[in-house]
Write a protein that holds these residues in place. Structure first.
Motif, PDB file in Angstrom:
ATOM      1  N   LEU A  11      -3.315   0.039 -11.001  1.00  0.00           N
ATOM      2  CA  LEU A  11      -2.831  -0.039  -9.623  1.00  0.00           C
ATOM      3  C   LEU A  11      -3.968  -0.322  -8.650  1.00  0.00           C
ATOM      4  CD1 LEU A  11      -0.323   2.947  -9.650  1.00  0.00           C
ATOM      5  CD2 LEU A  11       0.236   0.519  -9.715  1.00  0.00           C
ATOM      6  N   GLN A  12      -5.132   0.280  -8.908  1.00  0.00           N
ATOM      7  CA  GLN A  12      -6.267   0.047  -8.022  1.00  0.00           C
ATOM      8  C   GLN A  12      -6.746  -1.398  -8.103  1.00  0.00           C
ATOM      9  OE1 GLN A  12      -8.999   3.018  -9.268  1.00  0.00           O
ATOM     10  NE2 GLN A  12      -7.994   4.682  -8.137  1.00  0.00           N
ATOM     11  N   THR A  25      -0.879  13.846  -8.872  1.00  0.00           N
ATOM     12  CA  THR A  25      -0.197  15.129  -9.135  1.00  0.00           C
ATOM     13  C   THR A  25      -0.162  15.412 -10.633  1.00  0.00           C
ATOM     14  OG1 THR A  25       1.141  14.807  -7.170  1.00  0.00           O
ATOM     15  CG2 THR A  25       1.932  16.420  -8.780  1.00  0.00           C
ATOM     16  N   ASP A  26       0.193  14.361 -11.399  1.00  0.00           N
ATOM     17  CA  ASP A  26       0.215  14.553 -12.857  1.00  0.00           C
ATOM     18  C   ASP A  26      -1.181  14.890 -13.375  1.00  0.00           C
ATOM     19  OD1 ASP A  26       2.871  13.962 -12.709  1.00  0.00           O
ATOM     20  OD2 ASP A  26       2.638  11.856 -13.346  1.00  0.00           O
ATOM     21  N   LEU A  27      -2.203  14.198 -12.855  1.00  0.00           N
ATOM     22  CA  LEU A  27      -3.576  14.454 -13.313  1.00  0.00           C
ATOM     23  C   LEU A  27      -4.021  15.873 -12.940  1.00  0.00           C
ATOM     24  CD1 LEU A  27      -6.051  13.238 -14.661  1.00  0.00           C
ATOM     25  CD2 LEU A  27      -6.821  12.448 -12.416  1.00  0.00           C
ATOM     26  N   LYS A  28      -3.616  16.333 -11.760  1.00  0.00           N
ATOM     27  CA  LYS A  28      -3.976  17.701 -11.352  1.00  0.00           C
ATOM     28  C   LYS A  28      -3.302  18.730 -12.265  1.00  0.00           C
ATOM     29  CE  LYS A  28      -3.924  20.785  -7.363  1.00  0.00           C
ATOM     30  NZ  LYS A  28      -3.519  20.941  -5.952  1.00  0.00           N
ATOM     31  N   VAL A  47       0.835  -1.210   0.000  1.00  0.00           N
ATOM     32  CA  VAL A  47       0.000   0.000   0.000  1.00  0.00           C
ATOM     33  C   VAL A  47       0.863   1.250   0.000  1.00  0.00           C
ATOM     34  CG1 VAL A  47      -1.600   1.365   1.387  1.00  0.00           C
ATOM     35  CG2 VAL A  47      -2.034  -1.045   1.004  1.00  0.00           C
ATOM     36  N   ASN A  48       1.976   1.236   0.771  1.00  0.00           N
ATOM     37  CA  ASN A  48       2.874   2.403   0.761  1.00  0.00           C
ATOM     38  C   ASN A  48       3.424   2.651  -0.631  1.00  0.00           C
ATOM     39  OD1 ASN A  48       2.509   2.956   3.426  1.00  0.00           O
ATOM     40  ND2 ASN A  48       4.306   1.831   4.137  1.00  0.00           N
ATOM     41  N   GLN A  60       2.852   5.767  -5.874  1.00  0.00           N
ATOM     42  CA  GLN A  60       2.575   5.829  -7.309  1.00  0.00           C
ATOM     43  C   GLN A  60       1.274   6.599  -7.592  1.00  0.00           C
ATOM     44  OE1 GLN A  60       2.763   1.906  -9.055  1.00  0.00           O
ATOM     45  NE2 GLN A  60       4.596   1.327  -7.904  1.00  0.00           N
ATOM     46  N   LEU A  61       0.239   6.278  -6.774  1.00  0.00           N
ATOM     47  CA  LEU A  61      -1.035   6.980  -6.975  1.00  0.00           C
ATOM     48  C   LEU A  61      -0.889   8.472  -6.719  1.00  0.00           C
ATOM     49  CD1 LEU A  61      -3.608   4.513  -5.391  1.00  0.00           C
ATOM     50  CD2 LEU A  61      -3.356   5.081  -7.796  1.00  0.00           C
TER      51      LEU A  61
END
Length: 1079
Positions: A666-667, A412-415, A400-401, A406-407
């Motif tokens: 990833l999800q 950040t990239d999506l924002k 999860v860490n 990665q998420l």
């Protein structure tokens, strides 16, 4: 543009005494039209103002007209006075010095003009004044014949020519006399017509009166009878009033008698009211005693029965009966408690035995349970599963860490991608907002254009070809300077055009706009014309590159081909050339005649032709106005920015889709790990539930054992019921004592209640006896009151009767007064009526008299009932019309005297002037080898409107004198005739100076030379006014005298070099230099 002042030939300053009063001594200008500063000092006689076209000759005329309170519209040079201020200046002024007849005190008139406020300040002899003061001073000083107006005299009818001649000579007094004669003659003719009509009407009225004499006599007799009838009618209401007033006096006596009887009965009524009041007082006292006894009985009943609680539950109290019953019930309860003590003790012992048996069984079951810490096989399985779950949790935490990092990076990239997309969309909105600002600016100038554009956007598919518009929305230009050029060149209404490419679309759009109440302009540009390239009929911009021309206006902006073609047709943008500050515009306009429009930073050059002479051209230079409509418009950069922003949005959408796909992968991994962990947790939960259920069952058995033991201990601690028997015996004795005391109290209350009932019965009998006595007395009083009421009613009825009688008498008197006020004179007429016998004294006799006289009047036969009224009307009309005839005769005499007086002052003077003008005109025509005369036509019968002046000329020997008009003579012949007529008028006018602008245009050299000689001779004679002749050229070797002053205009950037090299000697020539030396 730099301006230099005019120069004049070097002659000595003329003596001021030679200038007639009102002549111009000096003209000074500053920042006026093309002049920065100039001073002109004309001569006292003929002044020749020479100079090429466009150098400022007419500016001198404008300065004289503007400074002497002339109207700007007279000149045709500017719409308002601010247009005369030199370009680039905020204010300018003109100052003219006029001769006053005294060399030491001339008139100085100054007019200061401001461009920003379009206002003027006036000064007279250096003192601020009003424009009206200047108008009063210079009235009739200026006689101006504009360019191209010479032929107007030839186009006038003889009547109009007479009016124009009267206005041109003297101070206009002859014209005023002529207009007065016409007006008075029309008034006198109107008076004559009206007088004849009135005389005919008077005669007719008198004849009508003589024919109706018999009818008038009958009508007069009938009116006498009707007068007696009227007297009888006036007497009738007064007779009715007298009779009604006598009846009122009788009613008043009856009312007074009834009032006396009423007062006597009121006194008797008061004597009988004493015994009734005493009995009523006794009755009230007995009722109060009865109420007190009733209250005591009620209180005793409450004590016996008890009080009921109110709505709030308060005030409830038990009665003696209820308290005694409660005491008896308590005695019975205590007796029952004593009886049940033995049974309660046996029950207690039996429950204790049952508890001990249950505790033994529970102790055996608890002993068979495993130890508290031992879980058995489920406990061991749970321990193994817990270890496995711990290992998986550690792995999941690490995963999860890593997944969170990665998420987080992907978020950040999506924002960032979202922010880029928002920026691109904001840029698109900004570009669209600039287009909307331009549309809103158009909507302020042209109502409903915004609604029309919105309708077009929603209905584009209904048209055969694309429809564009408004034009201002289709233009994109990156350069603000070019935007200013474009907006100034294109007419303001063109920006609001909607453009179609076929007539079908134009008709459809116009029909739809009309149905919606829109009225924008719609232009149609054929699609065939759009396909052809734009041509430049004045030449390509590259052909003028040597002058600094870089491009044409149609090449500096982008727009659909239809829009560009429309702007070329409407505003000739393909004929407009653009340059920079180094462009040699003057050289270009001088060398290339076909170039008409040139724009440079801050300036607009346009070539114009004179309205008076198409061969005369001038160049106008104006400031380039800031762009207002197109400043908020989209530019070419906006179009590129729109494409770039749309591309950025598409790229952002692709990047966001890729990032979201990675995040979903990833999800999914996280969900697999989470599913495995969830299954293990479910197994762990099942084991925990099994262990928890086992624990709960064991704890329930132990808790039940503990509860049974506690209950057994509580029973053992409770006392033995048999020990309570002594205390219950004591409580039973106390309850019996209470019941006994309540029984005694109840008996005492019931005895007293019986006595009260007997007392209230006796009181009730006394009340009834007193009430019967009161009723008897009341009946007697009521009988008296009824009688009293009858008398009161009778008195009121009589009073109302008297009141009605008074009202009726008042109304009858008012009606009689309205018919005829009762005066001594009227009563005398009543006494003398009926041939002195007087009117009857009774109503019946008066009515018979009235009917008799009315019948006699109705029996009078009159063929024309309105004869008498018509007779009097005609008499009044005859008197009024005879008075009006007297007034008209007086007015006609005054008009006749006015005509004779004015004619004696107007006609001889006009005949003298026409004879003098004719002599001069004929002599002038002889001098040019032709013949001409001026004839005054006098209309017969004082028809002053038909008086006329006829100019007759003959230019060839084989023809007779012919009237000058615009169809018979040539243009040159008309010009010669007109100028010679004006020269002839010069001898009879009294104006101090006159200005003639280019009057020699259109003449052939021979006639021009002859006319000039006549003009010099006429303008240089003794007593002639000052004259200004403006012309761009003169024939060579014309004769000059000392009275001729030449003012040479050297003004303008195009002739700067010529002005610098100008030499007076080279212009005058040898003969004129000799003449000058001799002078």
């Amino acid at each position: 543009m730099d301006s230099s002042g005019p120069s004049r030939r070097p002659v000595k300053r003329q003596k001021v005494e030679r200038y007639p009063r009102g002549a111009i001594l000096r003209v000074e200008m500053q920042n006026f039209m093309t002049y920065r500063r100039a001073t002109i000092e004309p001569g006292p006689k003929l002044n020749l103002v020479l100079g090429p076209n466009g150098t400022g000759k007419s500016t001198l005329v404008c300065a004289i007209c503007v400074c002497l309170a002339g109207k700007a519209s007279l000149l045709g040079r500017a719409e308002d006075v601010s247009g005369f201020v030199r370009r680039g200046s905020d204010a300018g002024w003109v100052e003219i010095t006029l001769s006053s007849g005294s060399p030491t005190r001339p008139y100085t008139i100054r007019r200061e003009i401001r461009r920003d406020t379009n206002s003027s300040k006036w000064y007279l002899n250096r003192q601020e004044c009003r424009m009206k003061d200047v108008e009063e001073l210079v009235r009739d000083h200026l006689k101006f014949l504009p360019q191209d107006k010479v032929v107007e005299f030839a186009r006038m009818s003889p009547v109009d020519l007479l009016a124009a001649t009267e206005k041109a000579i003297g101070n206009g007094e002859l014209h005023e006399h002529h207009m007065q004669l016409i007006k008075v003659r029309k008034e006198m003719a109107s008076h004559d017509t009206h007088t004849a009509a009135l005389e005919e009407s008077v005669a007719q009225h008198k004849a009508d009166n003589s024919r109706n004499t018999r009818d008038v006599q009958n009508i007069q007799r009938r009116e006498q009878l009707l007068a007696e009838v009227q007297l009888a009618r006036q007497r009738m209401p007064w007779m009715q009033y007298d009779a009604r007033f006598a009846a009122y006096e009788k009613d008043k006596q009856m009312r007074n008698s009834a009032r006396t009887q009423l007062q006597q009965r009121e006194a008797a009524q008061q004597e009988e009211e004493g015994p009734l009041a005493a009995r009523q007082q006794l009755l009230s006292q007995l009722k109060r005693e009865k109420e007190q006894l009733a209250a005591a009985i009620t209180a005793a009943d409450v004590k016996l029965v008890g009080a009921v609680a109110d709505r709030g539950g308060r005030g409830a109290r038990p009665g003696l009966d209820e308290e005694m019953n409660a005491a008896l019930e308590l005695v019975q309860a205590k007796q029952q408690d004593i009886t049940g003590l033995a049974e309660a003790a046996a029950t207690r012992e039996r429950r204790m035995e049952e508890m001990e048996e249950a505790i033994g069984a529970l102790q055996e079951a608890v002993a068979a349970l495993p130890p508290a810490g031992d879980m058995g096989e489920p406990g061991r399985q749970r321990l193994q599963l817990s270890r496995e779950l711990g290992d998986i949790n550690t792995q999941a935490w690490l995963f999860v860490n890593s997944l969170g990092g990665q998420l987080a990076e992907l978020h950040t990239d999506l924002k960032a991608v979202g922010e880029r997309r928002q920026a691109a969309e904001g840029k698109l909105r900004q570009i669209d907002d600039s287009k909307m600002r331009r549309l809103q600016a158009l909507n302020q100038r042209h109502r409903n254009i915004l609604a029309a554009w919105q309708w077009l956007q929603a209905n584009k598919t209904r048209f055969r070809y694309p429809v564009f518009g408004p034009v201002a929305l289709e233009v994109e230009c990156p350069d603000q300077q070019h935007l200013q050029y474009l907006e100034q060149q294109v007419a303001a209404n063109v920006w609001s055009f909607f453009v179609t490419q076929c007539h079908e679309d134009q008709d459809l759009l116009d029909k739809e706009f009309c149905s919606l109440g829109f009225r924008p302009s719609i232009a149609c540009v054929s699609s065939n014309a759009v396909s052809a390239p734009i041509e430049h009929p004045k030449g390509e911009a590259s052909g003028y590159a040597r002058y600094g021309i870089s491009q044409t206006l149609d090449s500096v902006f982008t727009a659909p081909a239809v829009i560009k073609r429309l702007l070329c047709d409407e505003s000739r943008i393909n004929e407009v050339y653009l340059g920079d500050r180094s462009t040699r515009v003057e050289d270009l306009l001088r060398d290339v005649q076909k170039v008409q429009f040139v724009y440079t930073p801050g300036s607009r050059y346009s070539r114009t032709r004179s309205n008076y002479n198409r061969a005369a051209e001038s160049t106008m230079v104006s400031d380039v106005r800031p762009a207002r409509l197109l400043t908020g418009a989209a530019t070419v950069d906006d179009g590129r920015h729109r494409e770039q922003a749309q591309a950025d949005i598409q790229q952002c959408m692709r990047d966001a889709s890729l990032i979201e796909q990675q995040m979903r992968g990833l999800q999914e991994q996280q969900q697999d790990k989470q599913s495995h962990l969830t299954r293990l947790k479910a197994q762990m939960a099942q084991l925990d539930e099994h262990i928890k259920h086992t624990h709960a069952r064991h704890n329930a058995q132990r808790t039940k054992l503990h509860t049974k033991r506690n209950e057994l201990d509580r029973l053992r601690k409770q006392p033995d019921p048999r020990k309570r028997q002594p205390r219950l015996q004591q409580e039973l004795e106390r309850a019996c004592n209470t019941a006994f005391s309540k029984a005694i109290e109840l008996a005492e209350v019931q005895a007293s209640q019986a006595q009260r009932l007997m007392d209230i019965t006796a009181c009730e009998l006394a009340v009834r006896e007193a009430a019967m006595q009161v009723e008897k007395l009341k009946a007697a009083c009521q009988r008296r009151a009824a009688e009293l009421l009858d008398w009161q009613t009778k008195v009121r009825r009589l009073e109302e009767l008297c009141k009605r009688s008074v009202d009726e008498c008042r109304k009858l008197k008012q009606r009689a007064e309205a018919e005829a006020p009762r005066t001594e004179e009227l009563e005398q007429q009543w006494a003398e009526a009926n041939d002195g016998q007087g009117l009857p004294v009774t109503q019946e006799g008066l009515q018979d008299f009235l009917n008799t006289k009315m019948a006699e009047a109705d029996g009078m036969l009159v063929s024309n009932p309105a004869a008498l009224e018509q007779y009097h009307e005609r008499c009044a009309m005859i008197a009024a019309q005879e008075q009006e005839l007297a007034v008209l005769e007086e007015k006609r005499g005054l008009a006749r005297a006015t005509i004779d007086d004015v004619t004696s002052r107007w006609l001889p003077e006009l005949q003298r002037i026409v004879a003098q003008v004719n002599a001069t005109f004929s002599e002038n025509f002889k001098s040019v080898g032709c013949a001409g005369d001026v004839v005054l036509h006098e209309a017969p019968g004082e028809d002053f409107e038909k008086y006329a002046i006829e100019i007759r000329v003959k230019f060839r020997d084989n023809e007779d004198l012919q009237t000058l008009d615009s169809n018979r003579q040539s243009g040159g012949e008309r010009s010669v005739s007109t100028i010679l007529y004006l020269i002839a008028l010069q001898g009879v006018t009294v104006t101090p100076f006159r200005v003639v602008d280019e009057i020699n245009q259109g003449m052939d050299p021979i006639n021009e030379r002859k006319v000039f000689m006549q003009l010099v001779e006429a303008a240089c004679g003794d007593g002639t006014p000052q004259c200004f002749l403006l012309t761009p050229k003169l024939l060579p070797n014309l004769p000059f005298t000392r009275d001729v002053s030449v003012l040479q205009i050297m003004n303008g950037g195009h002739i700067k070099d010529v002005a610098v090299d100008f030499k007076v000697r080279s212009m005058l020539g040898r003969k004129h230099l000799e003449l000058l030396a001799a002078a």
